[in-house]
Design a protein around this motif. Structure first.
Motif, PDB file in Angstrom:
ATOM      1  N   MET A   1      -3.428   4.182  32.646  1.00 32.02           N
ATOM      2  CA  MET A   1      -3.422   2.138  31.908  1.00 32.02           C
ATOM      3  C   MET A   1      -4.546   3.066  30.899  1.00 32.02           C
ATOM      4  SD  MET A   1      -5.701  -0.414  33.000  1.00 32.02           S
ATOM      5  CE  MET A   1      -6.414  -1.999  31.607  1.00 32.02           C
TER       6      MET A   1
ATOM      7  N   LYS B   1      -4.807   1.126  25.197  1.00 35.91           N
ATOM      8  CA  LYS B   1      -4.562  -0.044  24.892  1.00 35.91           C
ATOM      9  C   LYS B   1      -3.924  -1.310  25.618  1.00 35.91           C
ATOM     10  CE  LYS B   1      -4.238   3.348  20.585  1.00 35.91           C
ATOM     11  NZ  LYS B   1      -2.791   4.126  20.559  1.00 35.91           N
TER      12      LYS B   1
ATOM     13  N   SER C   1      -1.046  -0.803  26.820  1.00 34.55           N
ATOM     14  CA  SER C   1       0.410  -0.352  26.584  1.00 34.55           C
ATOM     15  C   SER C   1       1.055  -1.060  27.429  1.00 34.55           C
ATOM     16  CB  SER C   1       0.659   0.966  26.462  1.00 34.55           C
ATOM     17  OG  SER C   1      -0.703   0.898  25.871  1.00 34.55           O
ATOM     18  N   LEU C   2       1.628  -2.345  26.607  1.00 32.33           N
ATOM     19  CA  LEU C   2       3.040  -3.569  26.896  1.00 32.33           C
ATOM     20  C   LEU C   2       3.588  -3.825  26.394  1.00 32.33           C
ATOM     21  CD1 LEU C   2       0.949  -6.104  29.390  1.00 32.33           C
ATOM     22  CD2 LEU C   2       2.343  -4.194  30.270  1.00 32.33           C
ATOM     23  N   TYR C   3       4.772  -3.898  26.401  1.00 34.08           N
ATOM     24  CA  TYR C   3       5.666  -4.208  24.867  1.00 34.08           C
ATOM     25  C   TYR C   3       5.483  -5.676  24.135  1.00 34.08           C
ATOM     26  CZ  TYR C   3       7.225   0.202  26.101  1.00 34.08           C
ATOM     27  OH  TYR C   3       7.880   1.475  25.591  1.00 34.08           O
ATOM     28  N   ASP C   4       5.011  -6.011  23.069  1.00 28.43           N
ATOM     29  CA  ASP C   4       5.077  -7.562  22.740  1.00 28.43           C
ATOM     30  C   ASP C   4       6.173  -8.178  23.031  1.00 28.43           C
ATOM     31  OD1 ASP C   4       2.599  -7.158  22.356  1.00 28.43           O
ATOM     32  OD2 ASP C   4       2.341  -6.728  20.074  1.00 28.43           O
ATOM     33  N   ASP C   5       6.908  -7.709  22.365  1.00 21.38           N
ATOM     34  CA  ASP C   5       8.161  -8.603  21.928  1.00 21.38           C
ATOM     35  C   ASP C   5       9.274  -8.956  23.670  1.00 21.38           C
ATOM     36  OD1 ASP C   5       8.804  -5.866  22.342  1.00 21.38           O
ATOM     37  OD2 ASP C   5      10.439  -5.714  20.301  1.00 21.38           O
ATOM     38  N   LEU C   6       9.049  -8.221  24.679  1.00 21.21           N
ATOM     39  CA  LEU C   6       9.154  -8.576  26.164  1.00 21.21           C
ATOM     40  C   LEU C   6       8.367  -9.097  26.885  1.00 21.21           C
ATOM     41  CD1 LEU C   6      10.690  -4.763  27.633  1.00 21.21           C
ATOM     42  CD2 LEU C   6      11.751  -6.833  25.594  1.00 21.21           C
ATOM     43  N   THR C   7       8.755 -10.402  27.696  1.00 16.97           N
ATOM     44  CA  THR C   7       8.022 -10.948  28.301  1.00 16.97           C
ATOM     45  C   THR C   7       7.042 -10.125  29.767  1.00 16.97           C
ATOM     46  OG1 THR C   7       9.752 -11.688  30.298  1.00 16.97           O
ATOM     47  CG2 THR C   7      10.412 -12.981  27.995  1.00 16.97           C
TER      48      THR C   7
ATOM     49  N   PHE D   1      10.974  -3.895  33.796  1.00 18.95           N
ATOM     50  CA  PHE D   1      10.688  -1.878  33.355  1.00 18.95           C
ATOM     51  C   PHE D   1      10.089  -0.893  33.441  1.00 18.95           C
ATOM     52  CE2 PHE D   1       9.552   0.976  29.690  1.00 18.95           C
ATOM     53  CZ  PHE D   1      10.657   1.525  29.626  1.00 18.95           C
ATOM     54  N   TYR D   2       8.484  -0.936  33.640  1.00 22.07           N
ATOM     55  CA  TYR D   2       8.324  -0.032  34.098  1.00 22.07           C
ATOM     56  C   TYR D   2       8.168   0.864  35.953  1.00 22.07           C
ATOM     57  CZ  TYR D   2       4.900   0.438  30.518  1.00 22.07           C
ATOM     58  OH  TYR D   2       5.002  -0.146  28.585  1.00 22.07           O
TER      59      TYR D   2
ATOM     60  N   GLY E   1      17.773   1.395  32.638  1.00 25.63           N
ATOM     61  CA  GLY E   1      17.512   0.026  32.044  1.00 25.63           C
ATOM     62  C   GLY E   1      16.348   0.495  31.023  1.00 25.63           C
TER      63      GLY E   1
ATOM     64  N   HIS F   1      14.749  -5.330  22.284  1.00 29.02           N
ATOM     65  CA  HIS F   1      13.731  -5.071  20.606  1.00 29.02           C
ATOM     66  C   HIS F   1      13.907  -5.037  19.558  1.00 29.02           C
ATOM     67  CE1 HIS F   1      10.262  -3.084  22.817  1.00 29.02           C
ATOM     68  NE2 HIS F   1      10.826  -2.297  23.139  1.00 29.02           N
TER      69      HIS F   1
ATOM     70  N   ARG G   1      15.332  -9.348  20.363  1.00 27.36           N
ATOM     71  CA  ARG G   1      13.639 -10.280  19.779  1.00 27.36           C
ATOM     72  C   ARG G   1      13.404  -9.817  18.183  1.00 27.36           C
ATOM     73  NH1 ARG G   1      12.103 -10.237  24.901  1.00 27.36           N
ATOM     74  NH2 ARG G   1      14.356 -10.928  25.840  1.00 27.36           N
TER      75      ARG G   1
ATOM     76  N   LEU H   1       1.582   1.477  19.319  1.00 23.53           N
ATOM     77  CA  LEU H   1       1.434   0.679  20.714  1.00 23.53           C
ATOM     78  C   LEU H   1       0.951   1.367  22.090  1.00 23.53           C
ATOM     79  CD1 LEU H   1       4.858  -1.673  21.147  1.00 23.53           C
ATOM     80  CD2 LEU H   1       2.184  -2.620  20.846  1.00 23.53           C
ATOM     81  N   GLY H   2       0.896   2.543  22.192  1.00 23.41           N
ATOM     82  CA  GLY H   2       0.566   3.633  23.246  1.00 23.41           C
ATOM     83  C   GLY H   2       1.720   3.844  24.108  1.00 23.41           C
ATOM     84  N   THR H   3       2.295   2.322  24.320  1.00 20.02           N
ATOM     85  CA  THR H   3       3.497   2.759  24.725  1.00 20.02           C
ATOM     86  C   THR H   3       4.318   4.855  25.216  1.00 20.02           C
ATOM     87  OG1 THR H   3       4.869   2.309  24.494  1.00 20.02           O
ATOM     88  CG2 THR H   3       4.139   0.133  25.120  1.00 20.02           C
TER      89      THR H   3
ATOM     90  N   LEU I   1       2.372   5.857  28.487  1.00 21.06           N
ATOM     91  CA  LEU I   1       2.984   5.859  29.308  1.00 21.06           C
ATOM     92  C   LEU I   1       4.424   6.300  29.738  1.00 21.06           C
ATOM     93  CD1 LEU I   1       1.765   2.051  29.711  1.00 21.06           C
ATOM     94  CD2 LEU I   1       0.560   4.267  30.252  1.00 21.06           C
TER      95      LEU I   1
END
Lengths: 248, 367
Positions: A86, A89, A91-97, A104-105, B6, B14, B17, B200-202, B205
């Motif tokens: 972790m 930041k 980090s998660l996707y802003d445009d996903l619920t 996803f993860y 996935g 993305h 949306r 985003l830093g993703t 991950l």
């Protein structure tokens, strides 16, 4: 040292240089299985560099590093399955619920459809996020995002979870709540490797390492450190260590 | 594999949306094509002209008639005096003035030549040039028709526009727009979506997860391949059914070449995103470093042959130039693969080069 204790991370003579700048200068330490291991230091002391090497985001210049008994040079892909990460930041996707992020993860760690649905239901119940299931992450408050980012980082039940300054930018109450999640994970047998520059958080760790200018200045339990440096809290310990360095 | 799927699905979320992305993906191709096709047309119809006929004989009347019935010109006014020409142009409506010298028919018959002047309003040089060409073309045609009865016949050069007899500009714009838009969508969108993960830093991950870097990159690229491919179908379809641009060659070959070009543009997008960490830089790089040269140097609008040698050399390293050549060859000339293999090979070389460079950059970054 107790021979019964199993080491999950061993680092020997780890050196990382960026040009002439030495970010990690001959680090040596072990992390024991199941403990909460704190990695402390000022900004720029080399914490993030070290955690990135342990996660496989960056290669060391020299030295021997084993994570979960696996060599970071040759067994990187096996290590990846066994760790969670972790970043600062959240980090998660802003445009996903909320739910889509979890799915996803969980998906990229290869959890089955059934596991994903039970795990995500459990997780949302635990965090009290059931009503926010279909909310986009950008509409979720920072504190929730932080907890969700942590829960997602351990959704595949890793052996070790690396947390890089996981409490930056949130208020003290939320930080305390977050640490409760960390304790819970540790109780479930996950080894926690956490970097922070909040000295009060150091008290929550089983053992802490204090880094100053790329070197390990001290490594022990918080109470032992306070005794050695005759300080009343970890903040004083840190200031004493840092001052010694600047005087020298 | 399931992990990978996935990941690709997430990529589609993305895109769908973000309505701005969708607009760019599907709105721009249609809008651009209509714009280029209708507004920025090189054809001129119903241009207003004035005629000063000082001889008013049978021949001049016939020529005037031919000019006015061609569809390109409308008579604004008849002039009665040479000095009226200046004021007429200054009024601004009249784009062209045709002046017949005195005793036109007589001179033509006796001396074999007569005085005729075509004056264009060159404050808009392109229009003037085109109108003058139209008018002299019509006059030449007339001369040819009366010369045919005479012996010996004079040889007059005949100009015929191959593949695009009406000189329709949309024939030029469809391949150009395709090259431009596929580049925009593929390079810009991929570089943006990869740098967004970095911001985003993703991306960290993802790199920590068991997904392999190559899976991450391919996963990010697949949706855009698909969307860009749909776009090329839209552009080709609109070109054919709205503007009547023919597709003479093999459609499968045409689509395969488009796919190759898309792949090349995507690898360029990956390269851009491996150089920078911010969406803004990626956007600027894609727009300034890609769009402008494509428009100016690909032969899309300005012919490469007329440029100075240094620019011509630059043109040859513009990947879209080859794609434009390929589509024109296939669409308009109906050429088969034998005629375009060289350009195809060059595009493959570009693709491989971009991918190799990205891989090298990526490794340096990881170390």
């Amino acid at each position: 040292m107790d021979s019964m204790v199993e080491n999950i991370i061993t680092v020997k003579n780890l050196v990382k240089k960026f040009g002439h700048f030495v970010a990690n200068d001959h680090l040596n330490f072990e992390v024991r299985k199941g403990e909460i291991f704190g990695f402390l230091g000022a900004n720029g002391a080399g914490k993030t560099t070290a955690i990135r090497i342990l996660c496989g985001l960056s290669y060391p210049t020299s030295g021997e590093v084993k994570v979960g008994g696996l060599d970071i040079y040759s067994q990187r892909n096996d290590i990846k399955r066994n760790i969670g990460y972790m970043s600062q930041k959240f980090s998660l996707y802003d445009d996903l619920t909320v739910y889509e992020n979890i799915r996803f993860y969980a998906g990229i760690y290869g959890l089955s459809r059934k596991e994903i649905s039970t795990k995500s239901a459990m997780l949302m119940k635990k965090l009290g996020l059931e009503d926010a299931k279909d909310k986009l992450i950008k509409d979720v408050p920072l504190g929730w995002k932080q907890k969700l980012a942590f829960s997602v980082a351990i959704i595949h039940d890793p052996k070790i979870v690396f947390l890089d300054e996981p409490t930056g930018g949130v208020d003290p109450i939320t930080r305390r709540q977050f640490w409760n999640l960390i304790f819970e994970a540790a109780k479930d047998g996950i080894t926690v490797f956490v970097t922070t520059h909040y000295m009060d958080e150091a008290e929550y760790c089983d053992r802490v390492t204090i880094m100053v200018d790329g070197k390990i200045a001290a490594l022990d339990t918080p109470s032992a450190l306070k005794k050695t440096y005759s300080a009343s809290n970890m903040n004083d310990v840190f200031l004493k260590l840092a001052r010694v360095k600047t005087v020298a | 594999m399931k992990r990978f799927i996935g990941f690709v699905i997430k990529e589609f979320y993305h895109i769908f949306r973000d309505y701005r992305t969708l607009m760019i993906l599907f709105g721009i191709p249609a809008a651009q094509l209509l714009l280029f096709g209708y507004v920025i047309t090189n054809e001129i119809k119903d241009a207003r002209i004035a005629i000063y006929d000082s001889s008013k004989d049978e021949v001049t009347r016939k020529i005037s008639e031919k000019i006015l019935s061609s569809g390109y010109f409308i008579l604004e006014k008849n002039l009665t005096n040479y000095s009226q020409i200046g004021p007429t142009f200054r009024e601004g409506n009249t784009k062209l003035v045709i002046v017949f010298g005195s005793n036109f028919a007589k001179k033509l018959q006796q001396e074999g030549k007569a005085d005729l002047q075509i004056l264009g309003d060159a404050s808009d040089p392109n229009t003037a040039n085109i109108l003058v060409n139209y008018a002299s073309g019509i006059i030449n045609n007339y001369l040819v028709s009366i010369n045919a009865e005479q012996i010996p016949m004079r040889i007059i050069p005949e100009v015929r526009m191959q593949y695009n007899p009406a000189l329709k500009s949309v024939f030029m714009f469809v391949p150009g727009i395709m090259a431009l838009l596929l580049m925009l969508i593929s390079a810009l969108m991929t570089s943006l979506s990869i740098t967004r993960e970095k911001e985003l830093g993703t991306m960290e991950l993802l790199l920590v997860s068991p997904l392999r870097p190559i899976q991450i990159i391919i996963g990010k690229v697949i949706p855009y391949v698909l969307l860009a491919f749909i776009d090329s179908c839209i552009i080709l379809g609109m070109g054919k059914f709205v503007f009547g641009v023919p597709i003479e060659g093999n459609i499968v070959l045409l689509l395969s070449e488009s796919l190759l070009y898309i792949t090349m543009a995507l690898s360029l997008g990956i390269l851009i995103s491996s150089i920078t960490n911010s969406q803004q830089v990626a956007m600027t790089l894609s727009l300034v470093a890609l769009m402008l040269p494509i428009i100016l140097l690909s032969g899309f609008i300005f012919p490469v042959e007329n440029m100075p040698v240094i620019l011509q050399v630059l043109c040859h390293i513009m990947p879209p130039k080859y794609f434009i050549t390929i589509i024109k060859d296939i669409m308009l000339k109906g050429n088969s693969f034998i005629y375009v293999w060289k350009e195809t090979l060059i595009m493959i070389l570009f693709t491989v080069t971009f991918i190799m460079m990205s891989i090298k950059k990526f490794k340096i970054r990881l170390a």
